[in-house]
Motif scaffolding. Structure first.
Motif, mmCIF file in Angstrom:
data_model
loop_
_atom_site.group_PDB
_atom_site.id
_atom_site.type_symbol
_atom_site.label_atom_id
_atom_site.label_comp_id
_atom_site.label_asym_id
_atom_site.label_seq_id
_atom_site.Cartn_x
_atom_site.Cartn_y
_atom_site.Cartn_z
ATOM 1 N N ILE A 144 27.820 -45.970 -17.871
ATOM 2 C CA ILE A 144 26.447 -46.457 -17.957
ATOM 3 C C ILE A 144 26.440 -47.540 -19.027
ATOM 4 O O ILE A 144 27.054 -47.351 -20.079
ATOM 5 C CB ILE A 144 25.497 -45.314 -18.402
ATOM 6 C CG1 ILE A 144 25.644 -44.089 -17.503
ATOM 7 C CG2 ILE A 144 24.070 -45.812 -18.546
ATOM 8 C CD1 ILE A 144 24.699 -44.005 -16.359
ATOM 9 N N VAL A 145 25.798 -48.657 -18.770
ATOM 10 C CA VAL A 145 25.716 -49.707 -19.778
ATOM 11 C C VAL A 145 24.343 -49.622 -20.448
ATOM 12 O O VAL A 145 23.312 -49.765 -19.797
ATOM 13 C CB VAL A 145 25.932 -51.101 -19.149
ATOM 14 C CG1 VAL A 145 25.887 -52.172 -20.235
ATOM 15 C CG2 VAL A 145 27.261 -51.145 -18.413
ATOM 16 N N ASN A 146 24.362 -49.352 -21.736
ATOM 17 C CA ASN A 146 23.107 -49.253 -22.489
ATOM 18 C C ASN A 146 22.469 -50.635 -22.654
ATOM 19 O O ASN A 146 23.091 -51.647 -22.352
ATOM 20 C CB ASN A 146 23.369 -48.625 -23.864
ATOM 21 C CG ASN A 146 23.721 -47.159 -23.719
ATOM 22 O OD1 ASN A 146 23.408 -46.545 -22.701
ATOM 23 N ND2 ASN A 146 24.389 -46.607 -24.724
ATOM 24 N N ASP A 147 21.244 -50.648 -23.147
ATOM 25 C CA ASP A 147 20.526 -51.914 -23.251
ATOM 26 C C ASP A 147 21.198 -52.911 -24.186
ATOM 27 O O ASP A 147 21.010 -54.122 -24.064
ATOM 28 C CB ASP A 147 19.085 -51.662 -23.729
ATOM 29 C CG ASP A 147 18.248 -51.078 -22.606
ATOM 30 O OD1 ASP A 147 18.714 -51.105 -21.438
ATOM 31 O OD2 ASP A 147 17.144 -50.600 -22.875
ATOM 32 N N ASP A 148 22.017 -52.407 -25.112
ATOM 33 C CA ASP A 148 22.724 -53.321 -26.010
ATOM 34 C C ASP A 148 24.084 -53.745 -25.462
ATOM 35 O O ASP A 148 24.885 -54.338 -26.168
ATOM 36 C CB ASP A 148 22.885 -52.675 -27.401
ATOM 37 C CG ASP A 148 23.628 -51.360 -27.318
ATOM 38 O OD1 ASP A 148 23.895 -50.906 -26.179
ATOM 39 O OD2 ASP A 148 23.949 -50.781 -28.366
ATOM 40 N N GLY A 149 24.342 -53.415 -24.178
ATOM 41 C CA GLY A 149 25.581 -53.863 -23.560
ATOM 42 C C GLY A 149 26.769 -52.960 -23.812
ATOM 43 O O GLY A 149 27.888 -53.286 -23.438
ATOM 44 N N VAL A 150 26.534 -51.816 -24.465
ATOM 45 C CA VAL A 150 27.645 -50.903 -24.734
ATOM 46 C C VAL A 150 27.748 -49.865 -23.605
ATOM 47 O O VAL A 150 26.770 -49.223 -23.246
ATOM 48 C CB VAL A 150 27.474 -50.200 -26.102
ATOM 49 C CG1 VAL A 150 28.584 -49.164 -26.308
ATOM 50 C CG2 VAL A 150 27.478 -51.221 -27.219
ATOM 51 N N ALA A 151 28.957 -49.777 -23.074
ATOM 52 C CA ALA A 151 29.205 -48.869 -21.951
ATOM 53 C C ALA A 151 29.653 -47.512 -22.468
ATOM 54 O O ALA A 151 30.363 -47.414 -23.461
ATOM 55 C CB ALA A 151 30.286 -49.452 -21.051
ATOM 56 N N ARG A 152 29.222 -46.467 -21.783
ATOM 57 C CA ARG A 152 29.681 -45.116 -22.138
ATOM 58 C C ARG A 152 29.834 -44.328 -20.848
ATOM 59 O O ARG A 152 29.128 -44.545 -19.875
ATOM 60 C CB ARG A 152 28.676 -44.425 -23.055
ATOM 61 C CG ARG A 152 27.302 -44.352 -22.449
ATOM 62 C CD ARG A 152 26.411 -43.379 -23.167
ATOM 63 N NE ARG A 152 25.223 -43.165 -22.347
ATOM 64 C CZ ARG A 152 25.181 -42.406 -21.267
ATOM 65 N NH1 ARG A 152 26.256 -41.773 -20.847
ATOM 66 N NH2 ARG A 152 24.071 -42.273 -20.564
ATOM 67 N N LEU A 153 30.788 -43.408 -20.880
ATOM 68 C CA LEU A 153 31.107 -42.620 -19.699
ATOM 69 C C LEU A 153 29.919 -41.743 -19.306
ATOM 70 O O LEU A 153 29.200 -41.228 -20.165
ATOM 71 C CB LEU A 153 32.313 -41.725 -20.028
ATOM 72 C CG LEU A 153 33.097 -41.160 -18.852
ATOM 73 C CD1 LEU A 153 33.571 -42.251 -17.921
ATOM 74 C CD2 LEU A 153 34.287 -40.355 -19.348
ATOM 75 N N VAL A 154 29.710 -41.609 -18.014
ATOM 76 C CA VAL A 154 28.715 -40.669 -17.498
ATOM 77 C C VAL A 154 29.015 -39.284 -18.067
ATOM 78 O O VAL A 154 30.173 -38.882 -18.141
ATOM 79 C CB VAL A 154 28.777 -40.668 -15.955
ATOM 80 C CG1 VAL A 154 28.122 -39.437 -15.376
ATOM 81 C CG2 VAL A 154 28.120 -41.929 -15.408
ATOM 82 N N ARG A 155 27.982 -38.562 -18.521
ATOM 83 C CA ARG A 155 28.222 -37.323 -19.259
ATOM 84 C C ARG A 155 27.040 -36.372 -19.164
ATOM 85 O O ARG A 155 25.948 -36.739 -18.757
ATOM 86 C CB ARG A 155 28.498 -37.639 -20.727
ATOM 87 C CG ARG A 155 27.246 -38.157 -21.437
ATOM 88 C CD ARG A 155 27.533 -38.806 -22.783
ATOM 89 N NE ARG A 155 26.311 -39.393 -23.304
ATOM 90 C CZ ARG A 155 26.255 -40.348 -24.225
ATOM 91 N NH1 ARG A 155 27.367 -40.840 -24.729
ATOM 92 N NH2 ARG A 155 25.100 -40.814 -24.640
ATOM 93 N N ILE A 156 27.285 -35.166 -19.601
ATOM 94 C CA ILE A 156 26.227 -34.182 -19.807
ATOM 95 C C ILE A 156 26.148 -33.985 -21.309
ATOM 96 O O ILE A 156 27.176 -33.958 -21.988
ATOM 97 C CB ILE A 156 26.557 -32.881 -19.047
ATOM 98 C CG1 ILE A 156 26.384 -33.156 -17.545
ATOM 99 C CG2 ILE A 156 25.684 -31.721 -19.500
ATOM 100 C CD1 ILE A 156 26.870 -32.072 -16.650
ATOM 101 N N GLU A 157 24.936 -33.878 -21.842
ATOM 102 C CA GLU A 157 24.765 -33.815 -23.297
ATOM 103 C C GLU A 157 24.158 -32.486 -23.732
ATOM 104 O O GLU A 157 23.265 -31.960 -23.083
ATOM 105 C CB GLU A 157 23.860 -34.949 -23.770
ATOM 106 C CG GLU A 157 24.468 -36.326 -23.549
ATOM 107 C CD GLU A 157 23.461 -37.425 -23.800
ATOM 108 O OE1 GLU A 157 23.768 -38.321 -24.600
ATOM 109 O OE2 GLU A 157 22.361 -37.370 -23.196
#
Lengths: 254, 254, 254, 254
Positions: free
Chosen positions: C58-71
């Protein structure tokens, strides 16, 4: 259940050549390999069961059910230096990774028996009926292409366009320790029908490659019956709008 | 989670016969096996949970949720040399390989309890309503076909055409150490509806095969109700254009 | 990669109650649980990664990508004997068996932290817009139904008809050593839209069940915005032919 | 078969930068990475085989079949402190979990070789033809966004909307021990065609980022050819009813 080999008797072969004819386009491999089994009086020596085959039993004509399987037949030919291993079966894997698992099992049997060469048989669907179906070839890097071209096997760029899917392809591509030379023979076929004519032509090529005689009369009869069907289909096609086979549908080779 | 058996009590059976009735065509197996459980006052002795069943809980009428499962019931019948193991459940596997895993678990239970015979129950969809549904049979190589034909079970070439899919097939086909004789009873059914009439007929056959009495009145009532539905459907069919069931859709046997 | 928990800090909770709100019908669980996280100032203490989630960042609004996850978030509420564990995430499993694997990981976390109760939140799709959405309930055998009916949670036969699919169901159904009492709260919803009104109502129920105050003003605003959309949809529906939601499509609860 | 790396020679690299260009939207990654391999005279040093790739061999123009694979090339650039690792291939995984397995194998190679940075290349499909395609960026938390914005890489909220699917995303998101800085470069593209123009623009960005010269003339020629196709398509679009690309179809990035 894991993919497993069930041996029915000890296999003891001299320099065998393995021929694979699992179901695929036009059932050419299946028709050709089963015909070979009949003609050469091959005996069944092993079965492969796999959870990647359909979860299903086949009911024989006498009402006896048996699990869907792949069968290994072996044959010795008089005065011939190579024995034969013939691979036929009800189905190919219904799952992506299962194709690899089953092909590896077949290659394991090939290696254990010191197999000298592998021939896989498939169909190359063109979307058109041909009166003189060609035999197309593909080889792995250990099989000399020349052996095939000498026997009128055709190599043409872009044929098959989409690669060779399933066992007929993987047996050429999966790397093994012994690097067995392997070739795929693909009978030109429409892709619409079961095609004994193309299977018969493949067998003539195999007969030349192995230097054995194979009586293909029975296949010829089935081919003649099929030709009647074909000519009726052709007639219908001319009467109706020509169907447009899509490239994707026709890629499967078996 | 792996496919696992959850024992609710110790199972202690004499020469049991296992009867499988998981969901399938016409829900014939499920109807028949659940009826047997009721009539014989069978008690639940184990449950099978599997990640190959749908990822789902069933909510009972009192609002209590429970995981989708396969259930093992056992019953002792007075003065009968064979106890019974009855296999019912909410679903079959939703994945190809899962069918094998679940069938193997059932066979494991069968073997551990020294099971003498296995009967699986399914439906054979014909696409047509029949007033006198036949019971078709299939056996594995260890079950004498004659035992079934004597009780009017029909063996007909090409029935079922596409083999027997799912647990009802695999329990006949998967090889086990003890080689338990196994037969599949398939009630002729349209494939369009839940079919208590066919289930009732199967139970009559099972009653003869096991030599036990089974009161099928309740199923008969449901069958009569269903018959009204059927006659309405038939009427509709005659009024409208007859639907053409495809071979593929009708192959599933359960 | 296996399904794995990545702890961000040591978790040290008193008699926690776990609330699950993964994506599902109407995104009711997700809306409610994320609102709780905001209102209670919960802190993220762990993440679950799994190859059964979509292969995606998922690419956050600041352009940083993070793996799809459960939190996993945790919260302590002043003067309250129960701490909270909140489970939210981007997706549920995209594969059948993966649902089981992920639910088991969540239950593992629940057990390790001595969780006293589990609430799962979902939506129950009816195919119709309702001005006064009900909250339907389901419990596992360890949770006293009365606790829910006292707070106006409705138990109605045949609701939900098709069971509860995904984490919201499995957390009630999968057996664990500690037999944690678990209940599923399902907000009545159309199934066509994201439904903050239903999520708000669920939160009111949770507020009563946990005896904590939850400000739901923000959700109410979103609900009001949504209501305008709903009234436009209703208007359109009346103008056009009413669509027929199929039972199958509406069964998913999350 | 497991996903495995087949090394063709010993890899001995200085502070390498890894560039991934597996097939995806517009084949932009594939075009760009293959062009780099040609221009930099990179040599193939390893192959990845996986049962999650299609069960298929590709037949080369000389009739030689080879298994579908992912290829690792390496290159040393004169007077440049960073060597390069280039990842190209025939396909991505055809199964959900397989994407994770393959991305982890690539990251394993990256870690073993002390990789300093990772660039993944994909396409961002907009459904429209653009004369001046932008290069969109995404980074993981270890890569300074500023490095990209300085080279005219665009960060725009909601682009890409659906996240980044496949290897180009996972190489940014999967956590590794060494926390390698990673960025994804996405060429704006219609999503309808193979797009050498966008690939060429990506290469110009990479040229600036790596501070190496890359002759992109060949890609420019292909882009010009493609532009003719594009202008024909545009003309057709104006003549016909404009097709409506759905958001879902266009999300795939590669």
């Amino acid at each position: 259940m894991k993919t497993k080999v069930n041996y029915l008797k000890e296999i003891n072969l001299d320099n065998p050549i393995l021929i694979e004819g699992l179901p695929g386009v036009g059932h050419i491999g299946k028709l050709a390999a089963e015909h070979l089994i009949d003609e050469l009086d091959a005996e069944k020596t092993a079965e492969i069961f796999s959870p990647h085959l359909p979860p299903q039993v086949i009911v024989n004509d006498d009402g006896v059910a048996r699990l869907v399987r792949i069968e290994i037949y072996t044959a010795k030919i008089q005065d011939h230096e190579n024995d034969l291993i013939l691979v036929v079966g009800d189905h190919q894997s219904v799952e992506n990774a299962g194709h690899f698992e089953i092909a590896e099992k077949i290659l394991e049997i090939a290696e254990q028996n010191n197999t000298q060469k592998i021939y896989t048989i498939g169909g190359l669907a063109t979307g058109e009926m041909s009166d003189t179906p060609k035999i197309y070839g593909a080889v792995n890097e250990h099989y000399p292409k020349k052996e095939l071209t000498e026997k009128d096997v055709v190599f043409e760029q872009g044929k098959p366009k989409g690669g060779i899917i399933g066992a007929s392809g993987l047996l050429l591509g999966i790397k093994t320790k012994k690097q067995i030379p392997a070739a795929c023979l693909m009978g030109e076929t429409s892709g619409y029908i079961v095609d004994p004519a193309s299977a018969q032509k493949i067998l003539r090529t195999i007969s030349k490659l192995l230097n054995i005689e194979i009586d293909t009369k029975e296949l010829e009869e089935r081919a003649n019956e099929m030709e009647e069907v074909v000519s009726k289909i052709k007639q219908k096609h001319q009467e109706q709008q020509q169907p447009q086979p899509t490239g994707d549908d026709l890629r499967y080779i078996g």
